[in-house]
Motif scaffolding. Structure first.
Motif, PDB file in Angstrom:
ATOM      1  N   ASP A   1       0.827  -1.199   0.000  1.00 27.87           N
ATOM      2  CA  ASP A   1       0.000   0.000   0.000  1.00 27.87           C
ATOM      3  C   ASP A   1       0.867   1.257   0.000  1.00 27.87           C
ATOM      4  O   ASP A   1       0.863   2.037   0.935  1.00 27.87           O
ATOM      5  CB  ASP A   1      -0.914  -0.026   1.231  1.00 27.87           C
ATOM      6  N   THR A   2       1.641   1.435  -1.046  1.00 28.46           N
ATOM      7  CA  THR A   2       2.555   2.561  -1.122  1.00 28.46           C
ATOM      8  C   THR A   2       2.454   3.219  -2.485  1.00 28.46           C
ATOM      9  O   THR A   2       2.567   2.552  -3.505  1.00 28.46           O
ATOM     10  CB  THR A   2       4.008   2.076  -0.889  1.00 28.46           C
ATOM     11  N   ASP A   3       2.229   4.502  -2.487  1.00 28.56           N
ATOM     12  CA  ASP A   3       2.208   5.269  -3.725  1.00 28.56           C
ATOM     13  C   ASP A   3       3.544   5.969  -3.896  1.00 28.56           C
ATOM     14  O   ASP A   3       4.052   6.579  -2.957  1.00 28.56           O
ATOM     15  CB  ASP A   3       1.104   6.338  -3.675  1.00 28.56           C
ATOM     16  N   LEU A   4       4.107   5.871  -5.080  1.00 32.50           N
ATOM     17  CA  LEU A   4       5.324   6.583  -5.412  1.00 32.50           C
ATOM     18  C   LEU A   4       5.011   7.567  -6.520  1.00 32.50           C
ATOM     19  O   LEU A   4       4.250   7.256  -7.431  1.00 32.50           O
ATOM     20  CB  LEU A   4       6.409   5.615  -5.898  1.00 32.50           C
ATOM     21  N   PHE A   5       5.609   8.736  -6.444  1.00 31.00           N
ATOM     22  CA  PHE A   5       5.400   9.752  -7.447  1.00 31.00           C
ATOM     23  C   PHE A   5       6.746  10.288  -7.905  1.00 31.00           C
ATOM     24  O   PHE A   5       7.710  10.236  -7.165  1.00 31.00           O
ATOM     25  CB  PHE A   5       4.564  10.908  -6.875  1.00 31.00           C
ATOM     26  N   GLY A   6       6.825  10.792  -9.096  1.00 34.74           N
ATOM     27  CA  GLY A   6       8.038  11.425  -9.573  1.00 34.74           C
ATOM     28  C   GLY A   6       8.872  10.518 -10.453  1.00 34.74           C
ATOM     29  O   GLY A   6       8.499   9.399 -10.773  1.00 34.74           O
ATOM     30  N   GLU A   7      10.031  11.022 -10.807  1.00 36.26           N
ATOM     31  CA  GLU A   7      10.941  10.296 -11.688  1.00 36.26           C
ATOM     32  C   GLU A   7      12.015   9.608 -10.854  1.00 36.26           C
ATOM     33  O   GLU A   7      12.613  10.214  -9.973  1.00 36.26           O
ATOM     34  CB  GLU A   7      11.600  11.277 -12.651  1.00 36.26           C
ATOM     35  N   PHE A   8      12.245   8.325 -11.122  1.00 32.83           N
ATOM     36  CA  PHE A   8      13.272   7.546 -10.442  1.00 32.83           C
ATOM     37  C   PHE A   8      14.332   7.145 -11.454  1.00 32.83           C
ATOM     38  O   PHE A   8      14.018   6.762 -12.572  1.00 32.83           O
ATOM     39  CB  PHE A   8      12.669   6.302  -9.785  1.00 32.83           C
ATOM     40  N   ILE A   9      15.582   7.220 -11.032  1.00 32.01           N
ATOM     41  CA  ILE A   9      16.718   6.935 -11.905  1.00 32.01           C
ATOM     42  C   ILE A   9      17.491   5.753 -11.319  1.00 32.01           C
ATOM     43  O   ILE A   9      17.826   5.764 -10.136  1.00 32.01           O
ATOM     44  CB  ILE A   9      17.647   8.170 -11.976  1.00 32.01           C
ATOM     45  N   PRO A  10      17.797   4.713 -12.119  1.00 33.32           N
ATOM     46  CA  PRO A  10      18.599   3.606 -11.595  1.00 33.32           C
ATOM     47  C   PRO A  10      20.052   4.043 -11.377  1.00 33.32           C
ATOM     48  O   PRO A  10      20.651   4.689 -12.237  1.00 33.32           O
ATOM     49  CB  PRO A  10      18.492   2.532 -12.673  1.00 33.32           C
ATOM     50  N   LEU A  11      20.597   3.716 -10.214  1.00 32.91           N
ATOM     51  CA  LEU A  11      21.980   4.031  -9.877  1.00 32.91           C
ATOM     52  C   LEU A  11      22.547   2.831  -9.141  1.00 32.91           C
ATOM     53  O   LEU A  11      22.208   2.603  -7.985  1.00 32.91           O
ATOM     54  CB  LEU A  11      22.053   5.286  -9.014  1.00 32.91           C
ATOM     55  N   GLU A  12      23.356   2.035  -9.819  1.00 31.37           N
ATOM     56  CA  GLU A  12      23.870   0.773  -9.297  1.00 31.37           C
ATOM     57  C   GLU A  12      22.685  -0.075  -8.830  1.00 31.37           C
ATOM     58  O   GLU A  12      21.814  -0.376  -9.616  1.00 31.37           O
ATOM     59  CB  GLU A  12      24.908   1.017  -8.207  1.00 31.37           C
ATOM     60  N   HIS A  13      22.619  -0.407  -7.540  1.00 33.66           N
ATOM     61  CA  HIS A  13      21.546  -1.263  -7.034  1.00 33.66           C
ATOM     62  C   HIS A  13      20.371  -0.466  -6.476  1.00 33.66           C
ATOM     63  O   HIS A  13      19.438  -1.045  -5.935  1.00 33.66           O
ATOM     64  CB  HIS A  13      22.104  -2.205  -5.960  1.00 33.66           C
ATOM     65  N   LEU A  14      20.393   0.845  -6.612  1.00 34.42           N
ATOM     66  CA  LEU A  14      19.362   1.704  -6.030  1.00 34.42           C
ATOM     67  C   LEU A  14      18.531   2.386  -7.105  1.00 34.42           C
ATOM     68  O   LEU A  14      18.956   2.537  -8.241  1.00 34.42           O
ATOM     69  CB  LEU A  14      20.022   2.797  -5.177  1.00 34.42           C
ATOM     70  N   TRP A  15      17.344   2.827  -6.704  1.00 35.83           N
ATOM     71  CA  TRP A  15      16.537   3.739  -7.513  1.00 35.83           C
ATOM     72  C   TRP A  15      16.569   5.067  -6.801  1.00 35.83           C
ATOM     73  O   TRP A  15      16.229   5.164  -5.630  1.00 35.83           O
ATOM     74  CB  TRP A  15      15.102   3.225  -7.636  1.00 35.83           C
TER      75      TRP A  15
END
Length: 154
Positions: free
Chosen positions: A26-40
């Motif tokens: 039950d989580t809403d995410l908004f915006g732009e996410f960029i992949p960086l190694e193992h993270l967003w």
């Protein structure tokens, strides 16, 4: 990119873990996410704040904020040699960093917050202004600075 409208799982969930599972679903995410190694990574403050992320890893019950009892000398982040930590803890922190145990990190207006996976999940808070760390604190049991803090600094 979209919304989850239905979830089917094929495993048992312990009742004690059910709230965490629901929190992740039950989580809403908004915006732009960029992949960086193992993270967003996102730079959009509205995407998801730490209060929505915290229940993914930590119990909703908390002992409250940790308070530091010792003085802290600010240091430049690019010079970790001046961070007062033992060599063995620094080595363990480096291993944690390399093992991708920093599972969440957020920096907003100089206030930093991270979650690090150790034997359990630990919270690290810090202040970062003008390329300088002004304080850092972990809620683990260690006296002095710990591997969790060092992993976050890396």
């Amino acid at each position: 990119m979209g919304s989850v409208i239905d979830v089917t799982y094929h495993c048992k969930i312990r009742p004690s873990k059910y709230d965490r599972v629901v929190a992740k679903i039950d989580t809403d995410l908004f915006g732009e996410f960029i992949p960086l190694e193992h993270l967003w990574v996102t730079f959009d403050r509205q995407s998801m704040d730490k209060d929505r992320m915290r229940p993914w890893f930590l119990s909703p019950l908390s002992d409250g904020e940790c308070v530091s009892s010792n003085g802290f000398t600010p240091f430049a982040l690019h010079n970790l040699d001046s961070f007062p930590i033992s060599d063995i803890r620094a080595q363990r922190g480096e291993s944690y960093y390399e093992e991708h145990r920093v599972v969440y990190i957020c920096l907003d207006k100089g206030k930093g917050y991270a979650i690090v996976q150790g034997s359990e999940y630990y919270e690290v808070t810090f202040t970062y202004i003008d390329d300088t760390i002004h304080d850092i604190l972990c809620n683990c049991y260690c006296e002095g600075h710990c591997k969790h803090e060092y992993a976050v600094l890396l």
